[in-house]
Design a protein around this motif. Structure first.
Motif, PDB file in Angstrom:
ATOM      1  N   CYS A 354       0.840  -1.205   0.000  1.00  0.00           N
ATOM      2  CA  CYS A 354       0.000   0.000   0.000  1.00  0.00           C
ATOM      3  C   CYS A 354       0.873   1.252   0.000  1.00  0.00           C
ATOM      4  CB  CYS A 354      -0.910   0.021   1.228  1.00  0.00           C
ATOM      5  SG  CYS A 354      -2.263  -1.158   1.207  1.00  0.00           S
ATOM      6  N   GLY A 355       1.956   1.192   0.770  1.00  0.00           N
ATOM      7  CA  GLY A 355       2.860   2.335   0.833  1.00  0.00           C
ATOM      8  C   GLY A 355       3.616   2.587  -0.446  1.00  0.00           C
ATOM      9  N   ILE A 356       3.559   1.638  -1.372  1.00  0.00           N
ATOM     10  CA  ILE A 356       4.227   1.793  -2.665  1.00  0.00           C
ATOM     11  C   ILE A 356       3.238   2.118  -3.773  1.00  0.00           C
ATOM     12  CG2 ILE A 356       5.704   0.664  -4.380  1.00  0.00           C
ATOM     13  CD1 ILE A 356       6.710  -1.154  -2.110  1.00  0.00           C
ATOM     14  N   PHE A 357       2.124   1.394  -3.831  1.00  0.00           N
ATOM     15  CA  PHE A 357       1.245   1.431  -5.000  1.00  0.00           C
ATOM     16  C   PHE A 357      -0.099   2.129  -4.783  1.00  0.00           C
ATOM     17  CE2 PHE A 357       3.833  -2.483  -5.596  1.00  0.00           C
ATOM     18  CZ  PHE A 357       4.502  -2.086  -6.748  1.00  0.00           C
ATOM     19  N   THR A 358      -0.413   2.593  -3.579  1.00  0.00           N
ATOM     20  CA  THR A 358      -1.707   3.250  -3.370  1.00  0.00           C
ATOM     21  C   THR A 358      -1.860   4.464  -4.280  1.00  0.00           C
ATOM     22  OG1 THR A 358      -2.071   2.527  -1.092  1.00  0.00           O
ATOM     23  CG2 THR A 358      -3.068   4.612  -1.730  1.00  0.00           C
ATOM     24  N   ALA A 359      -2.953   4.481  -5.021  1.00  0.00           N
ATOM     25  CA  ALA A 359      -3.249   5.612  -5.898  1.00  0.00           C
ATOM     26  C   ALA A 359      -3.809   6.760  -5.059  1.00  0.00           C
ATOM     27  CB  ALA A 359      -4.253   5.210  -6.969  1.00  0.00           C
ATOM     28  N   PRO A 360      -3.309   7.974  -5.220  1.00  0.00           N
ATOM     29  CA  PRO A 360      -3.795   9.101  -4.410  1.00  0.00           C
ATOM     30  C   PRO A 360      -5.308   9.282  -4.473  1.00  0.00           C
ATOM     31  CG  PRO A 360      -1.802   9.714  -5.579  1.00  0.00           C
ATOM     32  CD  PRO A 360      -2.198   8.358  -6.096  1.00  0.00           C
ATOM     33  N   ALA A 361      -5.905   9.083  -5.649  1.00  0.00           N
ATOM     34  CA  ALA A 361      -7.354   9.258  -5.777  1.00  0.00           C
ATOM     35  C   ALA A 361      -8.110   8.244  -4.931  1.00  0.00           C
ATOM     36  CB  ALA A 361      -7.766   9.123  -7.244  1.00  0.00           C
ATOM     37  N   LEU A 362      -7.594   6.997  -4.847  1.00  0.00           N
ATOM     38  CA  LEU A 362      -8.263   5.979  -4.052  1.00  0.00           C
ATOM     39  C   LEU A 362      -8.020   6.180  -2.556  1.00  0.00           C
ATOM     40  CD1 LEU A 362      -7.596   2.852  -6.315  1.00  0.00           C
ATOM     41  CD2 LEU A 362      -9.731   4.118  -6.017  1.00  0.00           C
ATOM     42  N   ALA A 363      -6.871   6.708  -2.202  1.00  0.00           N
ATOM     43  CA  ALA A 363      -6.636   7.059  -0.807  1.00  0.00           C
ATOM     44  C   ALA A 363      -7.620   8.142  -0.364  1.00  0.00           C
ATOM     45  CB  ALA A 363      -5.200   7.538  -0.609  1.00  0.00           C
ATOM     46  N   LYS A 364      -7.848   9.111  -1.239  1.00  0.00           N
ATOM     47  CA  LYS A 364      -8.806  10.175  -0.940  1.00  0.00           C
ATOM     48  C   LYS A 364     -10.221   9.622  -0.874  1.00  0.00           C
ATOM     49  CE  LYS A 364     -10.350  14.721  -2.565  1.00  0.00           C
ATOM     50  NZ  LYS A 364     -10.172  15.775  -3.610  1.00  0.00           N
ATOM     51  N   LEU A 365     -10.557   8.688  -1.774  1.00  0.00           N
ATOM     52  CA  LEU A 365     -11.885   8.089  -1.776  1.00  0.00           C
ATOM     53  C   LEU A 365     -12.154   7.328  -0.482  1.00  0.00           C
ATOM     54  CD1 LEU A 365     -14.502   7.408  -3.335  1.00  0.00           C
ATOM     55  CD2 LEU A 365     -13.303   5.415  -4.271  1.00  0.00           C
ATOM     56  N   ASN A 366     -11.147   6.593  -0.002  1.00  0.00           N
ATOM     57  CA  ASN A 366     -11.295   5.848   1.252  1.00  0.00           C
ATOM     58  C   ASN A 366     -11.187   6.741   2.476  1.00  0.00           C
ATOM     59  OD1 ASN A 366     -11.536   2.906   0.526  1.00  0.00           O
ATOM     60  ND2 ASN A 366      -9.655   3.371  -0.568  1.00  0.00           N
ATOM     61  N   GLY A 367     -10.589   7.899   2.322  1.00  0.00           N
ATOM     62  CA  GLY A 367     -10.457   8.828   3.437  1.00  0.00           C
ATOM     63  C   GLY A 367      -9.404   8.414   4.445  1.00  0.00           C
ATOM     64  N   ILE A 368      -8.430   7.611   4.015  1.00  0.00           N
ATOM     65  CA  ILE A 368      -7.390   7.144   4.932  1.00  0.00           C
ATOM     66  C   ILE A 368      -6.040   7.229   4.232  1.00  0.00           C
ATOM     67  CG2 ILE A 368      -6.508   5.212   6.296  1.00  0.00           C
ATOM     68  CD1 ILE A 368      -9.313   4.162   6.523  1.00  0.00           C
ATOM     69  N   GLY A 369      -5.076   7.887   4.866  1.00  0.00           N
ATOM     70  CA  GLY A 369      -3.718   7.920   4.356  1.00  0.00           C
ATOM     71  C   GLY A 369      -3.576   8.718   3.085  1.00  0.00           C
ATOM     72  N   GLU A 370      -2.458   8.457   2.381  1.00  0.00           N
ATOM     73  CA  GLU A 370      -2.155   9.190   1.159  1.00  0.00           C
ATOM     74  C   GLU A 370      -1.586   8.242   0.112  1.00  0.00           C
ATOM     75  OE1 GLU A 370       2.262  10.884   2.246  1.00  0.00           O
ATOM     76  OE2 GLU A 370       0.535  11.948   3.084  1.00  0.00           O
ATOM     77  N   GLY A 371      -1.233   8.798  -1.026  1.00  0.00           N
ATOM     78  CA  GLY A 371      -0.707   7.986  -2.106  1.00  0.00           C
ATOM     79  C   GLY A 371       0.628   7.346  -1.771  1.00  0.00           C
TER      80      GLY A 371
END
Length: 469
Positions: A354-371
């Motif tokens: 997650c710390g490598i591949f999380t897409a910023p838009a999906l992090a924002k959608l889930n409301g947790i963490g960052e890209g």
């Protein structure tokens, strides 16, 4: 009731139904269906353990699975669900014991979903039961049955609910640091594998596993077809595990999660097959199975945070890792089903991914963490994921080790050496899973019948049909 009257009543009911009620009904239905798929994974764990066991130890898996599932249901209803999701405390939930409310707002971490509280309880209960099932893979063929029952109470009432609250329930790891774990690479799989490691260190290996020179001996399971069946069932169950964690069907987001889940699983199989072939020049059956599980475990945390292209990479790395992990762990620790590798190591990798591949838009959608690092160039989310892994592993290991140490000092952890040789089926349950392999059963045939004294004479060929000389 006539058809016109029934149609009239249905029309009245539909007219009185509001849009929010329809959405709630749809989401509730999806959560229940997903939960049923996760519940069916218990059959997968059952066949996995049976397949990797010798015939004298297969029957004991059946009551163990049923007892653990039942204990988990009662404990998670009484207090577990409340500690995991009741309120927004930093350490544990504060209300909702005995499922005494239907007010979804009292469970804020899941309030985004319009599904009913009861359906959410069911979905989270089967998650807890899955994590508990992972604990016992390492203990096959030498542990006392009562140990299952004692630890199941502590695990499902306290250990799993509290640690899952930190990440799933809006506790300190999620709210203060933004740790990402969409469906449980850490919460479900690493927690289960950590409990498995704690008991394994106190339990010791099976008789005959290690020679006098310390090298491991191969103790093959009795049924690789059962292992294959188990993986197929687990793969099916994961269709509810990850997509169901959306807790809703409206909008179709679960379909994207479904895609990444299956891409990672497929890549896990191919990664494990290719790696074990390079090592042994064989396509090992057990390693192929663990590759599928490792890929599924690894994608569980990032399934709601990554785009399609990242899923095969995550699964492929998991498949490679599980092979080397199984080989290395087997040198020192006797883990018959590879749980420490498939659920522990792959769970760690999945959470870090997650710390490598999380897409910023999906992090924002889930409301947790960052890209993740790939998008942002920042190590922040990767470090947060590492902190969450360390916190979950340390807390679960310490508490589990203490619990198992007390059990060992009082009740005892493993059966006596002679009992282990006889097999747990007969020692712990008074019967075998495969009785005809070990005892005479009336009406059964144990040896092929003796050949007849002479073959029956062929019937004479009818006149006119014989071949001419």
């Amino acid at each position: 009731m006539t058809a016109p009257v029934a149609a009239q009543r249905l029309a009245v009911m539909l007219a009185a139904t509001t849009l929010p009620e329809v959405i709630s009904a749809v989401d509730t239905t999806w959560v229940i269906v997903a939960g049923v798929l996760v519940l069916f994974m218990q059959a997968g764990f059952m066949f996995l353990e049976i397949g990797f066991s010798r015939q004298k130890n297969v029957g004991t898996v059946v009551p163990k699975i049923l007892a653990n599932l039942s204990i988990c249901a009662v404990c998670y209803w009484t207090i577990g669900f409340a500690l995991a999701f009741g309120g927004a405390g930093w350490f544990a939930g504060t209300h909702g014991a005995f499922l005494n409310t239907s007010n979804g707002d009292l469970f804020p971490a899941m309030s985004f979903s319009t599904a009913t509280v009861s359906s959410k309880w069911f979905f989270q209960f089967v998650f807890c039961a899955t994590s508990l099932a992972i604990v016992w893979g390492t203990t096959r063929e030498r542990i006392k049955f009562g140990v299952y029952l004692i630890y199941a109470v502590v695990f499902s009432a306290l250990i799993y609910p509290i640690v899952s609250h930190w990440i799933f329930g809006g506790g300190w790891l999620a709210s203060n640091f933004g740790m990402q774990d969409f469906a449980g690479s850490t919460v479900v799989h690493l927690i289960g594998a950590t409990g498995a490691l704690a008991v394994l260190l106190l339990l010791g290996p099976r008789l005959g596993k290690y020679g006098r020179d310390g090298k491991p001996n191969v103790i093959p399971g009795h049924s690789m077809p059962f292992v294959g069946l188990s993986v197929t069932i687990l793969w099916l169950g994961w269709q509810g595990f990850n997509p169901g964690s959306t807790l809703g069907a409206i909008g179709g987001r679960f379909a994207d999660v479904l895609v990444v889940t299956n891409l990672a699983a497929a890549a896990g199989v191919l990664g494990a097959m290719g790696t074990i072939y390079l090592v042994t020049r064989t396509f090992d059956i057990g390693m192929s199975a663990n590759g599928a599980i490792a890929g599924l475990v690894a994608i569980t945390a990032p399934s709601g945070y990554v785009n399609f292209w990242a899923a095969p990479i995550i699964g492929l790395v998991a498949g490679i890792l599980v092979v080397f992990s199984v080989i290395l762990i087997d040198r020192k620790l006797d883990d018959p089903v590879g749980a420490l590798s498939a659920h522990g190591v792959a769970g760690i990798w999945g959470t870090l991914s997650c710390g490598i591949f999380t897409a910023p838009a999906l992090a924002k959608l889930n409301g947790i963490g960052e890209g993740g690092l790939w998008y942002t160039g920042s190590f922040h989310q990767l470090l947060v994921q590492g902190l969450g892994i360390a916190a979950a592993f340390t807390s679960v290991f310490v508490v589990s080790f203490v619990v198992f140490f007390v059990i060992k000092a009082t009740y005892g952890l493993r059966v006596k050496p002679d009992e282990e040789r006889y097999g747990l089926d007969i020692v712990e349950h008074g019967m075998w899973g495969y009785p005809e392999q070990f005892m005479p059963v009336p009406g059964s045939e144990y040896h092929p019948p003796a050949a007849p004294a002479q073959r029956p004479r062929p019937r004479p060929v009818p006149v006119g049909l014989g071949s001419e000389a």
